[in-house]
Write an enzyme that holds these catalytic residues in place. Structure first.
Site, PDB file in Angstrom:
ATOM      1  N   CYS A 139       5.771  -8.196   5.815  1.00 58.66           N
ATOM      2  CA  CYS A 139       5.752  -9.191   4.904  1.00 58.66           C
ATOM      3  C   CYS A 139       7.279  -9.630   4.678  1.00 58.66           C
ATOM      4  O   CYS A 139       7.536 -11.144   4.336  1.00 58.66           O
ATOM      5  CB  CYS A 139       5.557  -8.473   3.528  1.00 58.66           C
ATOM      6  SG  CYS A 139       6.347  -6.886   3.181  1.00 58.66           S
ATOM      7  N   GLU A 190       2.840  -7.914  -4.677  1.00 54.87           N
ATOM      8  CA  GLU A 190       3.718  -8.161  -3.639  1.00 54.87           C
ATOM      9  C   GLU A 190       2.992  -8.752  -2.677  1.00 54.87           C
ATOM     10  O   GLU A 190       2.026  -8.404  -2.011  1.00 54.87           O
ATOM     11  CB  GLU A 190       4.347  -6.746  -2.955  1.00 54.87           C
ATOM     12  CG  GLU A 190       4.991  -5.878  -4.065  1.00 54.87           C
ATOM     13  CD  GLU A 190       6.218  -6.463  -4.183  1.00 54.87           C
ATOM     14  OE1 GLU A 190       6.993  -7.242  -3.310  1.00 54.87           O
ATOM     15  OE2 GLU A 190       6.784  -6.399  -5.283  1.00 54.87           O
TER      16      GLU A 190
HETATM   17  P1  NAP Z   1      -5.367  -8.532   2.095  1.00 56.08           P
HETATM   18  O1  NAP Z   1      -6.289  -8.726   3.022  1.00 56.08           O
HETATM   19  O2  NAP Z   1      -4.984  -9.219   0.910  1.00 56.08           O
HETATM   20  O3  NAP Z   1      -5.727  -6.882   1.780  1.00 56.08           O
HETATM   21  C1  NAP Z   1      -4.684  -6.318   1.117  1.00 56.08           C
HETATM   22  C2  NAP Z   1      -5.393  -5.100   0.267  1.00 56.08           C
HETATM   23  O4  NAP Z   1      -6.452  -5.494  -0.633  1.00 56.08           O
HETATM   24  C3  NAP Z   1      -6.327  -4.204   1.425  1.00 56.08           C
HETATM   25  O5  NAP Z   1      -6.184  -2.792   0.964  1.00 56.08           O
HETATM   26  C4  NAP Z   1      -7.692  -4.782   0.954  1.00 56.08           C
HETATM   27  O6  NAP Z   1      -8.732  -3.886   1.151  1.00 56.08           O
HETATM   28  C5  NAP Z   1      -7.614  -4.960  -0.392  1.00 56.08           C
HETATM   29  N1  NAP Z   1      -8.451  -5.878  -1.046  1.00 56.08           N
HETATM   30  C6  NAP Z   1      -9.176  -7.169  -0.359  1.00 56.08           C
HETATM   31  N2  NAP Z   1     -10.014  -7.616  -1.274  1.00 56.08           N
HETATM   32  C7  NAP Z   1     -10.012  -7.019  -2.234  1.00 56.08           C
HETATM   33  C8  NAP Z   1     -10.875  -7.186  -3.524  1.00 56.08           C
HETATM   34  N3  NAP Z   1     -11.402  -8.048  -4.081  1.00 56.08           N
HETATM   35  N4  NAP Z   1     -10.642  -6.057  -4.604  1.00 56.08           N
HETATM   36  C9  NAP Z   1      -9.769  -5.108  -4.266  1.00 56.08           C
HETATM   37  N5  NAP Z   1      -8.863  -5.047  -3.336  1.00 56.08           N
HETATM   38  C10 NAP Z   1      -8.951  -5.949  -2.255  1.00 56.08           C
HETATM   39  O7  NAP Z   1      -3.867  -8.352   2.950  1.00 56.08           O
HETATM   40  P2  NAP Z   1      -3.852  -7.513   4.410  1.00 56.08           P
HETATM   41  O8  NAP Z   1      -4.443  -8.283   5.383  1.00 56.08           O
HETATM   42  O9  NAP Z   1      -4.219  -6.096   4.416  1.00 56.08           O
HETATM   43  O10 NAP Z   1      -2.256  -7.568   4.677  1.00 56.08           O
HETATM   44  C11 NAP Z   1      -1.634  -8.841   5.095  1.00 56.08           C
HETATM   45  C12 NAP Z   1      -0.982  -9.708   4.143  1.00 56.08           C
HETATM   46  O11 NAP Z   1      -0.218  -8.754   3.149  1.00 56.08           O
HETATM   47  C13 NAP Z   1      -0.100 -10.606   4.599  1.00 56.08           C
HETATM   48  O12 NAP Z   1      -0.278 -12.025   3.886  1.00 56.08           O
HETATM   49  C14 NAP Z   1       1.473 -10.026   4.250  1.00 56.08           C
HETATM   50  O13 NAP Z   1       2.236 -11.088   3.893  1.00 56.08           O
HETATM   51  C15 NAP Z   1       1.070  -9.367   2.766  1.00 56.08           C
HETATM   52  N6  NAP Z   1       1.873  -8.363   2.854  1.00 56.08           N
HETATM   53  C16 NAP Z   1       2.928  -8.352   1.751  1.00 56.08           C
HETATM   54  C17 NAP Z   1       3.772  -7.295   1.426  1.00 56.08           C
HETATM   55  C18 NAP Z   1       4.741  -7.500   0.319  1.00 56.08           C
HETATM   56  O14 NAP Z   1       5.387  -6.378   0.267  1.00 56.08           O
HETATM   57  N7  NAP Z   1       5.070  -8.610  -0.309  1.00 56.08           N
HETATM   58  C19 NAP Z   1       3.658  -6.240   2.233  1.00 56.08           C
HETATM   59  C20 NAP Z   1       2.758  -6.121   3.456  1.00 56.08           C
HETATM   60  C21 NAP Z   1       1.816  -7.141   3.496  1.00 56.08           C
HETATM   61  P3  NAP Z   1      -9.488  -3.935   2.273  1.00 56.08           P
HETATM   62  O15 NAP Z   1      -8.901  -3.708   3.750  1.00 56.08           O
HETATM   63  O16 NAP Z   1     -10.668  -2.819   2.312  1.00 56.08           O
HETATM   64  O17 NAP Z   1     -10.437  -5.238   2.334  1.00 56.08           O
END
Ligand code: NAP
Length: 672
Positions: free
Chosen positions: A294, A255
């Site tokens: 999101c 997602e």
């Molecule tokens: P993110 O930077 O992609 O991080 C999401 C998750 O992935 C975090 O738990 C992060 O952990 C983990 N992560 C990052 N790099 C990783 C890797 N190489 N291996 C394993 N895990 C990894 O996103 P965010 O900043 O938390 O959230 C914002 C984004 O999420 C926005 O773009 C938003 O649109 C999207 N979002 C989408 C939805 C949906 O339902 N579609 C819902 C909410 C948010 P760490 O924090 O420890 O790096």
């Protein structure tokens, strides 16, 4: 500074050299997060060896009952969770989506499990497929829990809801979860996980929690495991390319970010209620969670004729938004999750470009530079077709206004998001609204189409609901979360089982046509626990006469010509003459199979799958073959639901009607 601890194999422990986490409001360091030094491989083996077998021992209803207990426990005392959430920048109403919404997802999945799944360990998918002429070889799809773990990676914006909604589906499926929160809000997830673990409601190992990196864990996943991700498209791309997914067949679901649109239809001019409702929705989506949702509306797509009026009205409403301390009751919008997130959003605003309509405000009672505060920002695209608002996601309180000339153009602009979670359409004209809805549906997981008649009851553009799909194609990640049982399926395996009817009856616990049946007295005299699938009754026959048909027709008022007029019936392409009412056949069938005296059968609550196979003419001798097909105990209710395969046949055993009779049958000792 407190170190956020992970919960692995029944033990809480903090990793070494934690990454600092800041309070979104004051900028102070409040926690550190790391998994360094924790053996994450143990989480995998513990989940698989200890929790998996224990969960698979439970029926769907037993798991649903546990989810309900956990949801109620979380809801019983949320003060600590609300207090903690202010540090993420969230206002109280933002947090209610996360906290009450998260616990609500557990309760909703509990209800879905109890209502829509049997009180069994195997879930049957679809009907039995006949694979041989003599019926001795048949096929049936079954769905069973995979023997792996569900590794669930969540975004920072909903540290509780994001985790609980994924956990609920996996738990109902019978699969243990290992939850990895985003670092900036991991301390909030830790708090709710602690509450759940301390409650002792879950089987050992059903929920584990890793704060910090999970690199070592992804490395041990295999084809029985599931990796569910919520976050940015960039991280999803990295995970999708991991050897676990590419080489070892780990089931992956994402997602991701989404450039959701709201469309104002041409008929929704400034003098219509839909115009004001549209503005309310856009403002709400810009400000709830400071736009870090999101589902938030990023693209505001309006008819060129109304674009200036929309801009003016949005600016007027934006000037009324109070931005400041999230814990103050008058605050409409709190802070972003952190300074670096604000930098990302500002940079994204620069990349989106266009004309800035408004990007300033008064900040109430806070230092906007120490905390991650940002003014709601409205941009206007200079050229809707080429605007980078279709491509760049500022994950904050930012939206871009753009205009269209025709409905086709509006649909084309929406599609430029290349796959989104949700879009809203506002307008009073049903034909316009339907045209836009159908035009944009293939690009979305959900379309929220509103007019004045549905607005008051609407759950809102930005609210994913447990019973409806949350997810979308393309840029939105291609995943499907929530949506009732659809998300439970992510953690299960569908298998086509081929064999004899007896084999399938034994595997599924549901009687299959052609399997053994036995008569051991009238089955309506047996209690729920005495009944076995395959127990049956082959009734005495009864002849249906023309007098019966006449009597039934006048008694019920059903004087349809096929029952009453020999010539007209003969002239029809279906009948050879007057025919018995289908409901007369059904009623007489009931007269043949019911047991008249009080007994274990409490009530008949319906029939399923009713088909009249052949017309029943006067003079036909009918009888019923009535077989216990499926049992599902209502735990604690004193009764269970019993489904009876019911076949009405004629004197030559030709099928006249078939259906499932649904009854409630008392357990022993509870008979009336
Ligand atoms: P993110 O930077 O992609 O991080 C999401 C998750 O992935 C975090 O738990 C992060 O952990 C983990 N992560 C990052 N790099 C990783 C890797 N190489 N291996 C394993 N895990 C990894 O996103 P965010 O900043 O938390 O959230 C914002 C984004 O999420 C926005 O773009 C938003 O649109 C999207 N979002 C989408 C939805 C949906 O339902 N579609 C819902 C909410 C948010 P760490 O924090 O420890 O790096």
């Amino acid at each position: 500074m407190r170190a956020v601890e992970s919960f692995v194999a029944g033990r809480w422990a903090a990793g070494a050299d934690g990454r600092p986490v800041h309070d979104a409001v004051t900028g102070a360091v409040i926690a550190s997060v790391s998994s360094a030094g924790i053996d994450l491989g143990v989480a995998h083996t513990h989940g698989r060896a200890v929790a998996g077998p224990a969960l698979r021992e439970l029926t769907f209803h037993e798991r649903a009952a546990i989810l309900r207990a956990v949801g109620k426990m979380v809801l019983a005392d949320t003060d600590e969770l609300y207090a903690l959430s202010y540090s993420t920048g969230a206002t109280r109403s933002d947090s209610s989506i996360d906290i009450d919404g998260g616990a609500g997802a557990l309760l909703a999945y509990s209800g879905i499990g109890r209502r829509e799944l049997p009180n069994q360990k195997v879930w049957i998918d679809g009907v039995v497929q006949g694979l041989s002429r003599d019926g001795s070889f048949v096929g049936q799809h079954i769905i069973t829990p995979r023997h792996g773990v569900a590794l669930q990676i969540n975004a920072f914006n909903f540290p509780m809801w994001g985790m609980l909604e994924k956990f609920a589906s996996a738990f109902l499926a019978g699969v243990p979860s290992i939850v990895k929160p985003a670092t900036p809000t991991a301390y909030v997830t830790e708090a709710v996980v602690r509450k759940i673990i301390d409650s002792d409601l879950l089987p050992e190992g059903a929920l584990q929690f890793v704060a910090g990196s999970i690199d070592g864990l992804i490395d041990v996943l295999d084809e029985q495991d599931t990796l569910s991700f919520t976050g940015s498209a960039a991280t999803a791309r990295v995970l999708r390319g991991n050897a676990a997914v590419l080489d070892r067949g780990v089931r992956f679901s994402a997602e991701t970010d989404s450039l959701n649109a709201a469309v104002l239809a041409p008929a929704a001019g400034p003098d219509t209620p839909e115009f004001g409702l549209f503005l309310d929705e856009v403002i709400s989506e810009m400000t709830v969670k400071a736009g870090q949702k999101c589902t938030a509306i990023r693209r505001v797509i309006v008819p060129a004729a109304h674009a200036d009026a929309v801009e003016e009205a949005l600016v007027e409403r934006m000037r009324d938004i109070t931005v400041g301390d999230p814990s103050a009751p008058d605050t409409d919008m709190g802070a972003l999750v952190g300074i670096s997130q604000r930098e990302d959003v500002r940079a994204a605003v620069g990349r989106v470009g266009g004309t800035t309509v408004l990007d300033t405000c008064q900040f109430e009672g806070v230092d906007p530079e120490r905390g991650a505060f940002m003014a709601p920002t409205l941009l206007r695209a200079d050229d809707a077709a080429t605007s980078l608002a279709h491509v760049v996601e500022p994950f904050g309180p930012v939206a871009t206004l753009m205009s269209y000339a025709t409905l086709d153009e509006a649909v084309g602009l929406v599609a430029k998001g290349r796959g989104s979670l949700v879009a809203s359409v506002y307008g009073p004209d049903l034909d316009e609204a339907a045209a836009v809805t159908l035009g944009i549906a293939p690009h979305h997981g959900r379309v929220h189409t509103i007019d004045a008649s549905s607005a008051a009851a609407s759950t809102g553009h930005g609210s994913p609901l447990p019973q409806l799909v949350h997810g979308g194609p393309g840029r939105a990640g291609g995943g499907e979360e929530l949506g009732g049982l659809r998300s439970v399926l992510h953690y299960m395996q569908r298998t086509a089982v081929q064999g004899s009817p007896d084999l399938l009856t034994t595997v599924t616990g549901t009687w299959v046509e052609g399997a053994a049946r036995r008569e051991k007295g009238h089955p309506f005299t047996l209690h729920f626990d005495e009944l076995e699938v395959g127990d049956c009754l082959d009734t005495e026959p009864r002849v249906i006469t023309l007098e019966d048909i006449e009597h039934f027709a006048h008694f019920t008022g059903d004087l349809f010509y096929a029952h009453m007029d020999e010539e007209a019936a003969k002239a029809s392409p279906i009948f050879e003459g007057r025919v018995a009412h289908g409901y007369l056949v059904l009623s007489m069938a009931a007269g043949l199979f019911v047991w008249p005296d009080p007994g274990p059968v409490l009530a008949n609550y319906g029939v399923d799958n009713l088909r009249f196979a052949t017309p029943t003419y006067p003079g036909t001798e009918i009888r019923v073959i009535f077989t216990c097909k499926e049992k599902s105990l209502r735990a604690g209710a004193g009764y269970g639901e019993v489904r009876w395969d019911t076949k009405v046949v004629d004197q030559d055993d030709n099928l006249l009607a078939s259906y499932d009779v649904l009854t409630m049958v008392a357990e022993r000792g509870d008979a009336t």
